[in-house]
Design a protein around this motif. Structure first.
Motif, short mmCIF file in Angstrom:
data_model
loop_
_atom_site.label_atom_id
_atom_site.label_comp_id
_atom_site.label_asym_id
_atom_site.label_seq_id
_atom_site.Cartn_x
_atom_site.Cartn_y
_atom_site.Cartn_z
N LEU A 1 0.83 -1.20 0.00
CA LEU A 1 0.00 0.00 0.00
C LEU A 1 0.87 1.25 0.00
O LEU A 1 0.63 2.20 -0.76
CB LEU A 1 -0.86 -0.03 1.27
CG LEU A 1 -2.25 0.51 1.15
CD1 LEU A 1 -3.02 -0.26 0.11
CD2 LEU A 1 -2.93 0.42 2.50
N ILE B 1 -14.84 -2.27 -6.42
CA ILE B 1 -13.57 -2.99 -6.43
C ILE B 1 -13.68 -4.43 -6.92
O ILE B 1 -12.67 -5.08 -7.09
CB ILE B 1 -12.92 -3.00 -5.02
CG1 ILE B 1 -13.73 -3.85 -4.05
CG2 ILE B 1 -12.74 -1.59 -4.51
CD1 ILE B 1 -13.16 -3.85 -2.66
N SER C 1 -0.54 2.72 -10.57
CA SER C 1 -0.47 3.00 -9.14
C SER C 1 -1.32 4.23 -8.79
O SER C 1 -2.01 4.25 -7.76
CB SER C 1 0.97 3.24 -8.71
OG SER C 1 1.74 2.10 -8.95
N SER D 1 -4.75 3.23 -8.67
CA SER D 1 -5.00 2.47 -7.44
C SER D 1 -5.23 3.40 -6.26
O SER D 1 -6.09 3.15 -5.42
CB SER D 1 -3.82 1.55 -7.11
OG SER D 1 -3.60 0.66 -8.16
N LEU E 1 -8.42 3.64 -3.98
CA LEU E 1 -8.23 3.45 -2.55
C LEU E 1 -8.93 4.54 -1.75
O LEU E 1 -9.65 4.26 -0.77
CB LEU E 1 -6.73 3.48 -2.26
CG LEU E 1 -6.27 2.77 -1.02
CD1 LEU E 1 -6.56 1.30 -1.17
CD2 LEU E 1 -4.79 3.00 -0.85
N VAL F 1 -12.67 3.97 -1.85
CA VAL F 1 -13.24 2.92 -1.00
C VAL F 1 -12.94 3.12 0.47
O VAL F 1 -13.50 2.43 1.30
CB VAL F 1 -12.77 1.51 -1.41
CG1 VAL F 1 -13.24 1.17 -2.79
CG2 VAL F 1 -11.28 1.36 -1.28
N ILE G 1 -15.97 3.54 2.21
CA ILE G 1 -16.64 2.28 2.50
C ILE G 1 -15.97 1.58 3.67
O ILE G 1 -16.63 1.02 4.54
CB ILE G 1 -16.63 1.37 1.25
CG1 ILE G 1 -17.27 2.10 0.08
CG2 ILE G 1 -17.35 0.06 1.52
CD1 ILE G 1 -17.04 1.45 -1.26
N ALA G 2 -14.63 1.65 3.69
CA ALA G 2 -13.88 1.02 4.80
C ALA G 2 -14.30 1.65 6.12
O ALA G 2 -14.50 0.95 7.12
CB ALA G 2 -12.39 1.21 4.58
#
Lengths: 296, 277
Positions: free
Chosen positions: A33, A227, A266, A269, A273, A276, A279-280
């Motif tokens: 990450l 995702i 990247s 990504s 990231l 989401v 959402i996390a």
């Protein structure tokens, strides 16, 4: 004395117990990450890295690439309410315990067990120009409706979303059925005493109590459409026609492993990231074990 | 709840549920039926039923032309090893999060859960570079490691949720008995956690069996492929023979369906964990 020593030993045992898990997750998830964030500011082909500042992000936002990919995710996202309602309806009907309800429940979940790959390849073959869907439409006298499904954007989305619905219905129905079964019978009895009819009871009493199940359904499916679309797209449309059904995660795969532009991938990504992480956050809030007294 | 729906209402309900069931089953029926037809039979009329229900030529061709037993063996071995690693690492961690006090417990646990929501595609690129550096591309080890690692957060979360509900005094008793850590784990914690382990195993194993992205990225030669990867790539390369292609799908779908038939109860329980509170 004894107590504090055993507590200290407990602390050591705790740390040692979580260490292997932390190392594994750290090596394959947390560390990547961090490097992804770094590489999003570089031009990178897997070996040579060159710092390019915000160039990748400029390409994404100023050149408008990102909106095109997000459009695909958004189309899927907007399709969620309809399948939510369908799952709720099916669950409410199943909950009436009509004959065969248990059998239906088993059958509905069957498609959810299959790999998206199997389902995707199957659906693709059914929607081929001379496939079973077009032949069926012709046989039913609806020849006007038969078309080359995957060659235009709108009908390609129809196939994709139908497939998504087909695999989600059973899962949703089971989630809501569990929610319905968990309702305390007193509540229902009380509302029956009030003389409330079936429909009134459904909308005033039953559905409002389904909020946790509904939010759970929304969280898992929202995260899926942002995702989890890769296999579906890979097997059905390959992102086409053109790039019109390419979602963010499929484009990350393409630019990383087809084009070899790992820096740009990247940056994509990182954007995904950030998207989401909302959402996390919802997930952490929903599932925080420490703020509740466990034992479900 | 005691139903207040009239007879007519119940007939309507059953009718609707039947229609839904037919649409859930038709593609599966089509898949099965098509696998029993020859290509010419299919082209003549895709809607027809097989002329001979015992025509297993497609299945024979799958085994001979695509070395299907090998793909199956690959899938089984990769999944089994990933499962072992994932569980061996997750069990003690889940126990510690659920029952032990140690510095950083809350923070690490929250980090684990947050990891659940992070898209797999984000890890794939750096993991690919990392594993390429140590020469593990086109090696099953790469797939196994990535599967095991990405399975840990969900497994820990589910096991910890379950273990929190276990009675604390049983575990304390094991400690007072002077049973060592491994003994307590093996004699007390492991046996008590079996229901949760079964649930999490079903979800991990079917998830890995059905996974496309990881083997697609890390494996290159057909000999290393998994069943799912084979269904998506190897077989579709010969895509003109649709009944043959569909036969591959039937075989790839078989194990998850069998698992479902055997373990329905556990699957339902796992699925609705988050729905009821």
């Amino acid at each position: 004395m004894r107590r504090s020593r055993s507590r200290r030993r407990g602390a050591l045992t705790g740390v040692v117990s979580v260490l292997p898990a932390v190392l594994l997750v750290g090596a394959f998830m947390w560390y990547p990450l961090v490097t992804t964030v770094y590489h999003s500011f570089t031009r990178w082909d897997g070996m040579v890295t060159r710092w390019v500042g915000l160039a990748n992000y400029r390409r994404l936002f100023a050149d408008g690439d990102i909106w095109q990919y997000l459009r695909t995710n958004l189309v899927f996202f907007l399709s969620i309410p309809l399948i939510l309602v369908m799952c709720l309806v099916v669950a409410v009907l199943l909950h009436e315990q009509t004959p065969g309800a248990r059998f239906f429940r088993s059958v509905y979940y069957l498609p959810c067990m299959l790999s998206v790959v199997v389902v995707g390849v199957l659906m693709r073959s059914m929607f081929l120009p001379d496939g079973v869907v077009n032949r069926g439409l012709s046989a039913a006298g609806l020849h006007a409706l038969s078309t080359d499904w995957l060659s235009s954007t709108v009908t390609a989305f129809v196939v994709l979303i139908l497939t998504f619905y087909w695999q989600t219905l059973g899962q949703g129905a089971l989630v809501f059925l569990a929610g319905l079964s968990a309702m305390p019978p007193e509540v229902i009895e009380a509302s029956q005493m009030d003389g409330a009819g079936w429909w009134r009871r459904l909308f005033r009493v039953v559905l409002p109590m389904q909020t946790p199940a509904i939010s759970y359904f929304l969280v898992i499916n929202t995260s899926y459409v942002f995702i989890g679309l890769f296999s579906l797209i890979y097997t059905i449309t390959k992102g086409g026609p053109g790039t019109s059904t390419t979602p963010l995660d499929y484009e990350i795969y393409l630019s990383a492993f087809q084009t070899g532009d790992l820096g740009y991938a990247s940056a994509l990504s990182v954007v995904l990231l950030l998207l989401v992480s909302v959402i996390a956050w919802l997930q952490v809030r929903n599932f925080d074990l420490f703020s509740r007294n466990g034992g479900r | 709840m005691k139903s207040t729906v009239s007879l007519a209402g119940r007939i309507v309900i059953t009718g609707i549920l039947t229609i839904v069931a037919v649409s859930a089953l038709y593609p599966l029926f089509f898949m099965l039926v098509t696998s029993l037809r020859s290509q010419s039979e299919y082209i003549r009329d895709p809607l027809s039923l097989p002329a001979h229900w015992t025509d297993i030529d497609n299945y024979v061709a799958m085994v001979n032309r695509f070395d299907l037993p090998r793909l199956f063996a690959n899938s089984v071995v990769y999944v089994a090893v990933a499962w072992l690693i994932c569980l061996a690492v997750s069990l003690p961690a889940a126990f510690a999060f659920a029952k032990l006090e140690f510095p950083g417990r809350r923070a690490v646990f929250i980090a684990m859960i947050a990891t659940l929501a992070i898209p797999g595609i984000t890890f794939i690129i750096p993991d690919y570079v990392l594993l390429a550096d140590v020469g593990l591309i086109d090696s099953p080890i790469s797939v196994i490691l990535v599967w095991a690692a990405t399975g840990v957060p969900g497994t820990v979360f589910l096991l910890a949720a379950f273990m929190r509900a276990l009675p604390g005094d049983v575990i304390d008793a094991a400690a007072v008995d002077g049973a060592g850590y491994f003994q307590a784990m093996r004699r007390v914690i492991l046996p008590m956690s079996v229901p949760a382990i079964v649930t999490v195993t079903i979800f991990n194993v079917t998830g890995w069996w059905n996974d496309l992205l990881t083997p697609l990225v890390f494996l290159q030669s057909d000999q290393q492929a998994t069943v799912t990867l084979g269904a998506a790539t190897v077989v579709t390369r010969y895509g003109s023979d649709l009944p043959l292609l569909v036969t591959g799908l039937v075989l790839a779908a078989l194990p998850p369906v069998l698992v479902y038939i055997v373990a329905q109860r556990y699957i339902r329980r796992g699925l609705v964990l988050g729905a009821v509170r």
